[in-house]
Design a protein around this motif. Structure first.
Motif, mmCIF file in Angstrom:
data_model
loop_
_atom_site.group_PDB
_atom_site.id
_atom_site.type_symbol
_atom_site.label_atom_id
_atom_site.label_comp_id
_atom_site.label_asym_id
_atom_site.label_seq_id
_atom_site.Cartn_x
_atom_site.Cartn_y
_atom_site.Cartn_z
ATOM 1 N N TYR A 182 16.075 -24.945 -4.336
ATOM 2 C CA TYR A 182 17.421 -25.055 -3.758
ATOM 3 C C TYR A 182 18.261 -23.954 -4.367
ATOM 4 O O TYR A 182 18.277 -23.759 -5.581
ATOM 5 C CB TYR A 182 18.033 -26.416 -4.095
ATOM 6 C CG TYR A 182 19.482 -26.585 -3.658
ATOM 7 C CD1 TYR A 182 19.785 -27.111 -2.415
ATOM 8 C CD2 TYR A 182 20.532 -26.245 -4.507
ATOM 9 C CE1 TYR A 182 21.103 -27.287 -2.004
ATOM 10 C CE2 TYR A 182 21.857 -26.412 -4.113
ATOM 11 C CZ TYR A 182 22.141 -26.934 -2.871
ATOM 12 O OH TYR A 182 23.447 -27.102 -2.471
ATOM 13 N N THR A 207 22.158 -21.652 -3.584
ATOM 14 C CA THR A 207 23.285 -21.344 -2.717
ATOM 15 C C THR A 207 24.359 -20.582 -3.485
ATOM 16 O O THR A 207 24.515 -20.761 -4.698
ATOM 17 C CB THR A 207 23.907 -22.626 -2.121
ATOM 18 O OG1 THR A 207 24.954 -22.271 -1.204
ATOM 19 C CG2 THR A 207 24.493 -23.528 -3.198
ATOM 20 N N HIS A 214 24.703 -30.494 3.660
ATOM 21 C CA HIS A 214 23.465 -29.722 3.710
ATOM 22 C C HIS A 214 23.732 -28.242 3.915
ATOM 23 O O HIS A 214 22.804 -27.465 4.084
ATOM 24 C CB HIS A 214 22.562 -30.255 4.822
ATOM 25 C CG HIS A 214 22.196 -31.691 4.639
ATOM 26 N ND1 HIS A 214 21.108 -32.101 3.901
ATOM 27 C CD2 HIS A 214 22.805 -32.823 5.051
ATOM 28 C CE1 HIS A 214 21.046 -33.427 3.888
ATOM 29 N NE2 HIS A 214 22.067 -33.882 4.576
ATOM 30 N N HIS A 215 25.001 -27.853 3.891
ATOM 31 C CA HIS A 215 25.334 -26.447 4.116
ATOM 32 C C HIS A 215 25.157 -25.651 2.830
ATOM 33 O O HIS A 215 25.705 -26.000 1.785
ATOM 34 C CB HIS A 215 26.776 -26.326 4.600
ATOM 35 C CG HIS A 215 27.263 -24.917 4.675
ATOM 36 N ND1 HIS A 215 26.526 -23.903 5.254
ATOM 37 C CD2 HIS A 215 28.407 -24.343 4.234
ATOM 38 C CE1 HIS A 215 27.198 -22.782 5.175
ATOM 39 N NE2 HIS A 215 28.342 -23.020 4.557
ATOM 40 N N THR A 216 24.359 -24.603 2.885
ATOM 41 C CA THR A 216 24.239 -23.665 1.775
ATOM 42 C C THR A 216 24.411 -22.263 2.331
ATOM 43 O O THR A 216 24.389 -22.049 3.538
ATOM 44 C CB THR A 216 22.856 -23.771 1.080
ATOM 45 O OG1 THR A 216 21.826 -23.470 2.030
ATOM 46 C CG2 THR A 216 22.628 -25.154 0.504
ATOM 47 N N LEU A 228 18.129 -31.916 8.127
ATOM 48 C CA LEU A 228 19.183 -30.936 7.861
ATOM 49 C C LEU A 228 18.806 -29.991 6.731
ATOM 50 O O LEU A 228 19.172 -28.811 6.748
ATOM 51 C CB LEU A 228 20.502 -31.654 7.548
ATOM 52 C CG LEU A 228 21.226 -32.251 8.759
ATOM 53 C CD1 LEU A 228 22.435 -33.051 8.308
ATOM 54 C CD2 LEU A 228 21.650 -31.160 9.732
ATOM 55 N N ASP A 229 18.087 -30.484 5.749
ATOM 56 C CA ASP A 229 17.592 -29.596 4.693
ATOM 57 C C ASP A 229 16.677 -28.529 5.283
ATOM 58 O O ASP A 229 16.762 -27.345 4.945
ATOM 59 C CB ASP A 229 16.835 -30.399 3.630
ATOM 60 C CG ASP A 229 17.764 -31.049 2.615
ATOM 61 O OD1 ASP A 229 18.927 -30.618 2.524
ATOM 62 O OD2 ASP A 229 17.330 -31.991 1.933
ATOM 63 N N ASP A 277 18.659 -25.952 7.354
ATOM 64 C CA ASP A 277 19.411 -25.007 6.530
ATOM 65 C C ASP A 277 18.505 -23.894 6.018
ATOM 66 O O ASP A 277 18.889 -22.725 5.989
ATOM 67 C CB ASP A 277 20.055 -25.760 5.365
ATOM 68 C CG ASP A 277 21.095 -24.917 4.658
ATOM 69 O OD1 ASP A 277 22.051 -24.492 5.306
ATOM 70 O OD2 ASP A 277 20.923 -24.675 3.452
ATOM 71 N N TRP A 278 17.284 -24.245 5.622
ATOM 72 C CA TRP A 278 16.358 -23.220 5.155
ATOM 73 C C TRP A 278 15.952 -22.278 6.289
ATOM 74 O O TRP A 278 15.861 -21.064 6.111
ATOM 75 C CB TRP A 278 15.100 -23.860 4.557
ATOM 76 C CG TRP A 278 15.298 -24.407 3.175
ATOM 77 C CD1 TRP A 278 15.224 -25.705 2.790
ATOM 78 C CD2 TRP A 278 15.616 -23.670 1.995
ATOM 79 N NE1 TRP A 278 15.480 -25.821 1.442
ATOM 80 C CE2 TRP A 278 15.716 -24.584 0.929
ATOM 81 C CE3 TRP A 278 15.825 -22.311 1.734
ATOM 82 C CZ2 TRP A 278 16.009 -24.202 -0.367
ATOM 83 C CZ3 TRP A 278 16.119 -21.929 0.432
ATOM 84 C CH2 TRP A 278 16.200 -22.872 -0.589
ATOM 85 N N ASP A 316 18.232 -19.442 7.074
ATOM 86 C CA ASP A 316 18.487 -18.545 5.943
ATOM 87 C C ASP A 316 18.844 -17.142 6.409
ATOM 88 O O ASP A 316 19.698 -16.482 5.821
ATOM 89 C CB ASP A 316 17.246 -18.491 5.054
ATOM 90 C CG ASP A 316 17.508 -17.824 3.726
ATOM 91 O OD1 ASP A 316 18.364 -18.321 2.986
ATOM 92 O OD2 ASP A 316 16.864 -16.807 3.444
ATOM 93 N N TYR A 354 26.385 -29.823 11.183
ATOM 94 C CA TYR A 354 26.061 -28.638 10.395
ATOM 95 C C TYR A 354 27.006 -27.492 10.746
ATOM 96 O O TYR A 354 27.547 -26.823 9.859
ATOM 97 C CB TYR A 354 24.608 -28.240 10.646
ATOM 98 C CG TYR A 354 24.152 -27.040 9.843
ATOM 99 C CD1 TYR A 354 23.624 -27.204 8.573
ATOM 100 C CD2 TYR A 354 24.268 -25.756 10.346
ATOM 101 C CE1 TYR A 354 23.206 -26.116 7.826
ATOM 102 C CE2 TYR A 354 23.852 -24.653 9.601
ATOM 103 C CZ TYR A 354 23.323 -24.850 8.358
ATOM 104 O OH TYR A 354 22.925 -23.768 7.613
ATOM 105 N N CYS A 382 30.433 -27.784 9.261
ATOM 106 C CA CYS A 382 30.503 -27.393 7.847
ATOM 107 C C CYS A 382 30.776 -25.895 7.734
ATOM 108 O O CYS A 382 31.581 -25.452 6.902
ATOM 109 C CB CYS A 382 29.193 -27.730 7.134
ATOM 110 S SG CYS A 382 28.923 -29.478 6.827
#
Length: 380
Positions: free
Chosen positions: A39, A41, A177-179, A212-213, A216-217, A220, A253, A256
């Motif tokens: 993880y 961010t 879940h936003h990075t 959601l994880d 998010d990936w 990228d 998502y 966010c």
């Protein structure tokens, strides 16, 4: 052995009032010590980003990044009841404690393992001695990966007699879940690989959180290609997520990202383009994209104007330059005591910039100011 997690943070400085601008947490298998989750961010520090020359992070880079408040639930989920490992563990845990305490969340970092104390060398030298590749130093994920490998080389798996797990109190914030990452560090690590690895992460407590994880990936690089579309759709089916639930998760998502872009009350052309591109990638073709904020161009600064500088290293030179150009240099931004703010990066979230936006004081980039009034680059 409790689950080990390698952490690394990049910060605005070293004091109690400094903030984390990037964090990485690598979860290791407690038996094999293989990596089972990564993880990382960037974090909007809600102030000036500090020594960009060290960590390479500019205000523009964190403009749309989540704040620590927005990711505290995600961080807590990964660190709670684990054993922390870091290179200079005391520093990383101290900065994490500051961030948690600001939000009223109790945290006991426990007793972890420190590769710095074990080697007595800076990370780059310790890695060189143990033949561990370390490229892009002072990037949280790169440093955390190197520290994880160093912990393996030092056989930390056998040094667990005195460890104590992290204890974190209740976190009132909703899980986000936003990075926002700097990009893939290893050329051989694809977004699809990261989707697969995240899918098996054991701490997810709901299907939507897992999905959601993964999403998010995959995002990228801001693009979901055909293969990735097929994979995340398949993952949703395996998790029992309906198409309606999936689209609802996509809207959450995107919201966010929109909230992050609106944080400084300015939607730049880059913000607008990013939001529109991600909306398209998520299949959200009928959502309202925030319009670009119109900022009238400043053709000149009237003689006698009061100007203030933020984010620049050589303020004394700049203040002399301003005085020579017929302006009055002031040290603070106030509603009636400042006419223009000159910023090293106009996306900065420094307190001066926040006040300038609140009182509609124009913000001019430092490079534009210097181009107009000085032919040197002594302001750097």
């Amino acid at each position: 052995m409790p689950t080990p997690v390698v952490v690394d943070v990049e910060t605005t400085g070293f004091g109690r009032n400094d903030r984390i601008v990037e964090i990485a947490a690598i979860t290791l298998n407690p038996v094999t010590w293989e990596t089972i989750d990564e993880y990382d961010t960037l974090i909007n520090p809600e102030r000036d980003v500090g020594p960009s020359g060290v960590h390479g992070i500019s205000a523009s880079m964190v403009e749309a990044a989540p704040t620590f408040t927005e990711i505290i639930a995600s961080i807590s989920r990964r660190l709670r009841n684990t054993v922390l490992i870091a290179h200079n563990l005391a520093f990383d845990t101290r900065m994490l404690q500051y961030e948690f305490e600001r939000r009223g969340v109790a945290i006991d970092p426990g007793a972890g393992l420190c590769t710095y104390l074990a080697t007595r060398k800076k990370l780059v030298l310790a890695c060189k001695e143990h033949k561990i590749p370390l490229c892009q130093q002072h990037r949280a994920l790169a440093d955390a990966r190197a520290t994880a490998e160093l912990a393996r080389k030092l056989r930390f798996v056998n040094r667990t007699d005195s460890v104590k797990v992290v204890d974190i109190g209740d976190v009132p914030q909703k899980l986000s879940h936003h990075t926002l990452r700097r990009g893939l560090v290893d050329a051989g690590t694809s977004p699809m690989y990261r989707v697969v690895s995240c899918a098996s992460y054991p701490s997810c407590d709901s299907a939507i959180q897992q999905y959601l994880d993964m999403l998010d990936w995959v995002l990228d690089d801001g693009v979901i290609d055909d293969v990735e579309h097929s994979e995340i759709e398949r993952l949703a089916r395996e998790l029992g997520i309906s198409e309606e639930q999936r689209m609802s998760a996509h809207r959450d998502y995107l919201n966010c990202i929109i909230s992050a872009a609106r944080r400084d009350q300015v939607i730049s052309a880059a913000d607008n383009e990013l939001i529109a591109r991600i909306a398209g990638q998520l299949g959200l073709h009928h959502v309202a994209i925030p319009e670009i904020t119109h900022i009238p161009p400043i053709s000149s600064i009237p003689v006698g104007s009061r100007v203030c500088f933020t984010g620049a290293a050589n303020k004394s030179h700049l203040e002399s330059l301003a005085c020579n150009a017929g302006f009055e240099a002031v040290r603070n931004v106030s509603k009636k005591g400042c006419d223009f703010l000159i910023a090293a990066d106009i996306a900065t979230s420094s307190s001066k910039a926040r006040n300038a936006r609140k009182w509609a004081i124009p913000i001019i980039s430092l490079s534009d100011f210097v181009d107009r009034y000085d032919g040197t680059e002594n302001y750097l």
